[in-house]
Design a protein around this motif. Structure first.
Motif, PDB file in Angstrom:
ATOM      1  N   GLY A 129       0.858  -1.207  -0.184  1.00  0.00           N
ATOM      2  CA  GLY A 129      -0.185   0.017  -0.164  1.00  0.00           C
ATOM      3  C   GLY A 129       0.765   1.258  -0.018  1.00  0.00           C
ATOM      4  N   ASP A 130       0.251   2.434  -0.177  1.00  0.00           N
ATOM      5  CA  ASP A 130       0.896   3.681   0.133  1.00  0.00           C
ATOM      6  C   ASP A 130       1.888   3.754  -1.116  1.00  0.00           C
ATOM      7  N   GLU A 131       1.519   3.031  -2.268  1.00  0.00           N
ATOM      8  CA  GLU A 131       2.583   3.150  -3.361  1.00  0.00           C
ATOM      9  C   GLU A 131       2.359   4.627  -4.310  1.00  0.00           C
ATOM     10  N   HIS A 181     -12.145   2.957   4.316  1.00  0.00           N
ATOM     11  CA  HIS A 181     -11.427   4.439   4.536  1.00  0.00           C
ATOM     12  C   HIS A 181     -10.259   4.375   5.270  1.00  0.00           C
ATOM     13  N   ASN A 182      -9.759   2.962   5.503  1.00  0.00           N
ATOM     14  CA  ASN A 182      -8.213   2.637   5.808  1.00  0.00           C
ATOM     15  C   ASN A 182      -7.398   3.188   4.641  1.00  0.00           C
ATOM     16  N   ALA A 183      -7.617   3.193   3.334  1.00  0.00           N
ATOM     17  CA  ALA A 183      -6.889   3.936   2.393  1.00  0.00           C
ATOM     18  C   ALA A 183      -6.621   5.204   2.587  1.00  0.00           C
ATOM     19  N   GLY A 184      -5.531   5.705   2.127  1.00  0.00           N
ATOM     20  CA  GLY A 184      -5.583   7.208   2.081  1.00  0.00           C
ATOM     21  C   GLY A 184      -4.680   7.701   0.568  1.00  0.00           C
ATOM     22  N   ILE A 202      -2.170  -6.465  14.850  1.00  0.00           N
ATOM     23  CA  ILE A 202      -1.849  -6.278  13.422  1.00  0.00           C
ATOM     24  C   ILE A 202      -1.161  -4.629  13.340  1.00  0.00           C
ATOM     25  N   GLY A 203      -1.935  -3.812  14.046  1.00  0.00           N
ATOM     26  CA  GLY A 203      -1.331  -2.594  13.899  1.00  0.00           C
ATOM     27  C   GLY A 203      -2.313  -2.000  12.766  1.00  0.00           C
ATOM     28  N   THR A 204      -3.564  -2.307  12.889  1.00  0.00           N
ATOM     29  CA  THR A 204      -4.405  -1.786  11.861  1.00  0.00           C
ATOM     30  C   THR A 204      -4.718  -0.478  11.914  1.00  0.00           C
ATOM     31  N   THR A 205      -5.367   0.167  10.922  1.00  0.00           N
ATOM     32  CA  THR A 205      -5.887   1.418  11.052  1.00  0.00           C
ATOM     33  C   THR A 205      -6.984   1.978  11.968  1.00  0.00           C
ATOM     34  N   SER A 206      -7.511   1.099  12.833  1.00  0.00           N
ATOM     35  CA  SER A 206      -8.554   1.424  13.836  1.00  0.00           C
ATOM     36  C   SER A 206      -9.739   1.967  13.097  1.00  0.00           C
ATOM     37  N   ALA A 250      -7.171  -0.685  -3.837  1.00  0.00           N
ATOM     38  CA  ALA A 250      -6.773  -0.034  -2.625  1.00  0.00           C
ATOM     39  C   ALA A 250      -5.833  -1.066  -2.004  1.00  0.00           C
ATOM     40  N   GLN A 251      -5.168  -0.509  -0.888  1.00  0.00           N
ATOM     41  CA  GLN A 251      -3.801  -1.131  -0.076  1.00  0.00           C
ATOM     42  C   GLN A 251      -3.090  -1.742  -1.159  1.00  0.00           C
ATOM     43  N   GLY A 252      -2.665  -3.131  -0.997  1.00  0.00           N
ATOM     44  CA  GLY A 252      -1.533  -3.441  -2.060  1.00  0.00           C
ATOM     45  C   GLY A 252      -1.356  -4.910  -1.857  1.00  0.00           C
ATOM     46  N   TYR A 297      -0.719 -10.517   9.000  1.00  0.00           N
ATOM     47  CA  TYR A 297      -0.331  -8.872   9.230  1.00  0.00           C
ATOM     48  C   TYR A 297      -0.689  -8.383   7.760  1.00  0.00           C
ATOM     49  N   VAL A 298      -2.201  -8.232   7.433  1.00  0.00           N
ATOM     50  CA  VAL A 298      -2.639  -7.677   6.277  1.00  0.00           C
ATOM     51  C   VAL A 298      -4.097  -7.229   6.472  1.00  0.00           C
ATOM     52  N   THR A 299      -4.835  -6.620   5.432  1.00  0.00           N
ATOM     53  CA  THR A 299      -5.968  -6.073   5.480  1.00  0.00           C
ATOM     54  C   THR A 299      -7.042  -7.311   5.254  1.00  0.00           C
ATOM     55  N   SER A 300      -8.318  -7.046   5.356  1.00  0.00           N
ATOM     56  CA  SER A 300      -9.165  -8.146   5.259  1.00  0.00           C
ATOM     57  C   SER A 300      -9.768  -8.235   3.998  1.00  0.00           C
ATOM     58  N   ARG A 342       5.935   0.272   4.659  1.00  0.00           N
ATOM     59  CA  ARG A 342       4.935  -0.210   5.210  1.00  0.00           C
ATOM     60  C   ARG A 342       4.445   0.232   6.575  1.00  0.00           C
ATOM     61  N   VAL A 343       3.308   0.301   6.757  1.00  0.00           N
ATOM     62  CA  VAL A 343       2.834   0.858   7.938  1.00  0.00           C
ATOM     63  C   VAL A 343       2.227  -0.390   8.796  1.00  0.00           C
ATOM     64  N   GLY A 344       2.044  -0.485   9.925  1.00  0.00           N
ATOM     65  CA  GLY A 344       1.520  -1.311  10.877  1.00  0.00           C
ATOM     66  C   GLY A 344       2.565  -2.399  11.166  1.00  0.00           C
ATOM     67  N   GLY A 388      -1.409   9.105   9.940  1.00  0.00           N
ATOM     68  CA  GLY A 388      -0.237  10.018  10.205  1.00  0.00           C
ATOM     69  C   GLY A 388       0.871   9.023  10.668  1.00  0.00           C
ATOM     70  N   ARG A 389       0.696   7.795  11.027  1.00  0.00           N
ATOM     71  CA  ARG A 389       1.710   7.097  11.636  1.00  0.00           C
ATOM     72  C   ARG A 389       3.132   7.137  10.444  1.00  0.00           C
ATOM     73  N   PRO A 390       4.107   7.312  11.310  1.00  0.00           N
ATOM     74  CA  PRO A 390       5.310   7.067  10.216  1.00  0.00           C
ATOM     75  C   PRO A 390       5.477   5.830   9.512  1.00  0.00           C
TER      76      PRO A 390
HETATM   77  P1  IMP Z   1      -6.807  -2.651   8.279  1.00  0.00           P
HETATM   78  O1  IMP Z   1      -6.769  -2.288   6.936  1.00  0.00           O
HETATM   79  O2  IMP Z   1      -7.081  -1.135   9.177  1.00  0.00           O
HETATM   80  O3  IMP Z   1      -7.392  -3.825   8.886  1.00  0.00           O
HETATM   81  O4  IMP Z   1      -5.097  -2.599   8.710  1.00  0.00           O
HETATM   82  C1  IMP Z   1      -4.523  -3.761   8.391  1.00  0.00           C
HETATM   83  C2  IMP Z   1      -2.920  -3.535   7.985  1.00  0.00           C
HETATM   84  O5  IMP Z   1      -3.260  -3.059   6.750  1.00  0.00           O
HETATM   85  C3  IMP Z   1      -2.346  -2.749   8.999  1.00  0.00           C
HETATM   86  O6  IMP Z   1      -0.946  -3.058   8.765  1.00  0.00           O
HETATM   87  C4  IMP Z   1      -2.356  -1.252   8.125  1.00  0.00           C
HETATM   88  O7  IMP Z   1      -1.474  -0.389   8.333  1.00  0.00           O
HETATM   89  C5  IMP Z   1      -2.390  -1.644   6.559  1.00  0.00           C
HETATM   90  N1  IMP Z   1      -3.262  -0.858   5.904  1.00  0.00           N
HETATM   91  C6  IMP Z   1      -4.552  -0.634   5.555  1.00  0.00           C
HETATM   92  N2  IMP Z   1      -4.885   0.247   4.743  1.00  0.00           N
HETATM   93  C7  IMP Z   1      -3.668   0.421   4.290  1.00  0.00           C
HETATM   94  C8  IMP Z   1      -3.273   1.513   3.279  1.00  0.00           C
HETATM   95  O8  IMP Z   1      -4.182   2.164   2.475  1.00  0.00           O
HETATM   96  N3  IMP Z   1      -1.972   1.674   3.032  1.00  0.00           N
HETATM   97  C9  IMP Z   1      -1.153   1.083   3.684  1.00  0.00           C
HETATM   98  N4  IMP Z   1      -1.138   0.303   4.626  1.00  0.00           N
HETATM   99  C10 IMP Z   1      -2.449   0.070   4.839  1.00  0.00           C
END
Ligand code: IMP
Length: 445
Positions: A15-17, A40-43, A129-133, A225-227, A239-242, A274-276, A304-306
């Protein structure tokens, strides 16, 4: 059916590419931009003439007035987040009226999903997992568990109706499993029922809409979205999204057949972030990461996480998407470096793997095998370059090596955050396709 002219744009790393910028750039060539998964975890950050737009749910195509945007059935939608994004666009003079459609089959995120997620992350402790909450995971869990709530369910907000029944049961379950004050299901239900009035004009059967658009030969851009490495099947599980951030997610998340996808553009950053939590074989030590983070402004667009930073990992750019071409972003961030590394394999015990092992422990036991290439610091810059011939020779060599290792040609090179800081290789599959199949920017469709 007209099958050419449609393109899927997917993240090929964690993600974040920089998908937002690339989708924005390509959007004028399309009539429709359709988002298939995630929430809306994506940005997605897009910079237009110095103005920054950060989109989370709405496809970046919305910045172009001629484009209709679709949020497909595979997306999880927090209505409050959606309205906030629409309001923000309107406040900045971008009218979305009549140009934004939401699938009646998309699942919703309600406040209890966030509570369930917070409790799960805290239970996991060091293994979190370090999700985006944002409640993404629990909404998909409820979908798979077959007690989720879909956008279309919001239409029946009557007392004793289907929505009330589902919310009563789901909030009851939340109150049994989450510590702390109980949530009142009635107030969740009343809030959820209230959003329908505003949502209703956007809601439709988006699979039918896309089918008709494709039949009419209107070009569609499919936006992931994501990667790939965050894909629930092919990524670094758990350690992935769902959701499926890989190519299959486009078909299931939008209700379109694979033959509708004329090409797959994988987006890669010129290095890796990578975040999380979770494994990251090419991660740099903190001093190295901090330099890339500062140059690349690597902070999460949603939280906003590094971001954790590392070298380009050619093993991680998986085959699973069948990529036609790559778009490489943030090449300019490497302008400061004398030397670059590319990971070409993972060493585990006595063997060198060219595919990531499927288990987390297997991945943790891997050491990256690096190839070192000269940087171009002091020998020119890539920042803001728009003609490939102006790139330093070492930058061209770096690109050529990444292409060879990834197995797909680089079609687009991004050399800065603004729309204009871009090189489109006209002789690449996407460049040729843009020339041949799709109307140029600004032309009528
Ligand atoms: P979730 O998608 O909020 O459940 O988070 C699961 C994992 O995916 C965590 O490591 C997040 O940081 C990561 N993640 C989710 N969405 C994005 C994104 O758009 N860019 C990068 N990492 C993401």
């Amino acid at each position: 059916m007209t099958v050419t002219g449609n393109l899927a744009v997917l993240g090929a790393q964690w993600g974040d590419e920089g998908k937002g910028k690339i989708v924005d750039l390509l959007s004028p060539a399309f009539a429709v931009v359709a988002r298939s998964q995630g929430g809306h975890n994506a940005g997605h950050t897009v910079i237009v003439g110095g103005d920054e737009f950060i989109l989370h749910l709405i496809p970046s195509g919305i910045l172009h007035p001629g484009v209709t945007c679709v949020i497909g059935n595979g997306v999880v939608v927090d209505p409050a987040a959606l309205f906030a994004e629409i309001d923000q666009l309107h406040a900045r003079g971008l009218d979305t009226t009549g140009r934004l459609l939401v699938s009646s089959r998309a699942h919703v995120i309600l406040p209890y999903h966030r509570d369930i997620e917070a409790a799960a992350e805290s239970r996991l402790g060091a293994q979190r997992i370090g999700t985006t909450s944002r409640g993404i995971g629990p909404s998909y869990e409820h979908k798979a568990g077959r007690f989720g709530i879909r956008i279309g369910d919001l239409a029946d907000g009557r007392p004793g109706g289907r929505l009330a029944g589902l919310i009563e049961a789901n909030v009851g379950e939340r109150n049994r499993t989450v510590a702390g004050p109980a949530l009142d299901w009635r107030s969740v239900w009343q809030d959820a029922a209230r959003v329908w009035e505003r949502l209703a004009p956007l809601v439709t059967d988006t699979s039918r809409y896309l089918h008709d658009a494709l039949e009419a030969g209107r070009p569609v851009l499919f936006e992931g979205a994501q990667g790939t490495m965050l894909d629930i099947d092919h990524g670094t599980y758990p350690y992935v999204t769902s959701s499926n951030a890989t190519i299959g997610g486009v078909c299931t998340g939008l209700g379109v057949g694979p033959q509708a996808i004329g090409g797959v553009l994988g987006i890669v950053k010129a290095y890796t972030t990578r975040v999380g939590e979770g494994p990251f074989p090419t991660e740099l030590d903190e001093a190295g990461a901090e330099r890339l983070r500062a140059w690349g402004r690597e902070y999460g667009a949603s939280t906003g996480r590094p971001r954790r930073c590392g070298w380009f990992d050619a093993v991680g750019v998986l085959r699973v998407n069948g990529m036609t071409a790559l778009a490489m972003t943030k090449l300019d961030v490497l302008d400061h470096l004398d030397e670059l590394r590319i990971c070409t394999g993972y060493r585990r015990g006595g063997e060198v793997l060219i595919d990531p092992p499927p288990t987390i422990d297997g991945l943790a036991a891997c050491e990256p095998v690096y190839e070192t290439l000269p940087g171009w610091a002091g020998a020119g810059r890539t920042a803001g370059v728009t003609d490939e011939r102006d790139l330093p020779a070492a930058a061209r060599a770096y690109l050529a090596r990444l292409e060879a290792l990834s197995g797909a040609p680089v079609a687009i090179i991004s050399t800065g955050s603004d729309r204009g800081d871009t090189i489109v290789r006209r002789d690449s599959p996407v460049g040729r396709w843009l020339d041949a199949g799709a109307p140029a920017a600004g032309q009528a469709r």
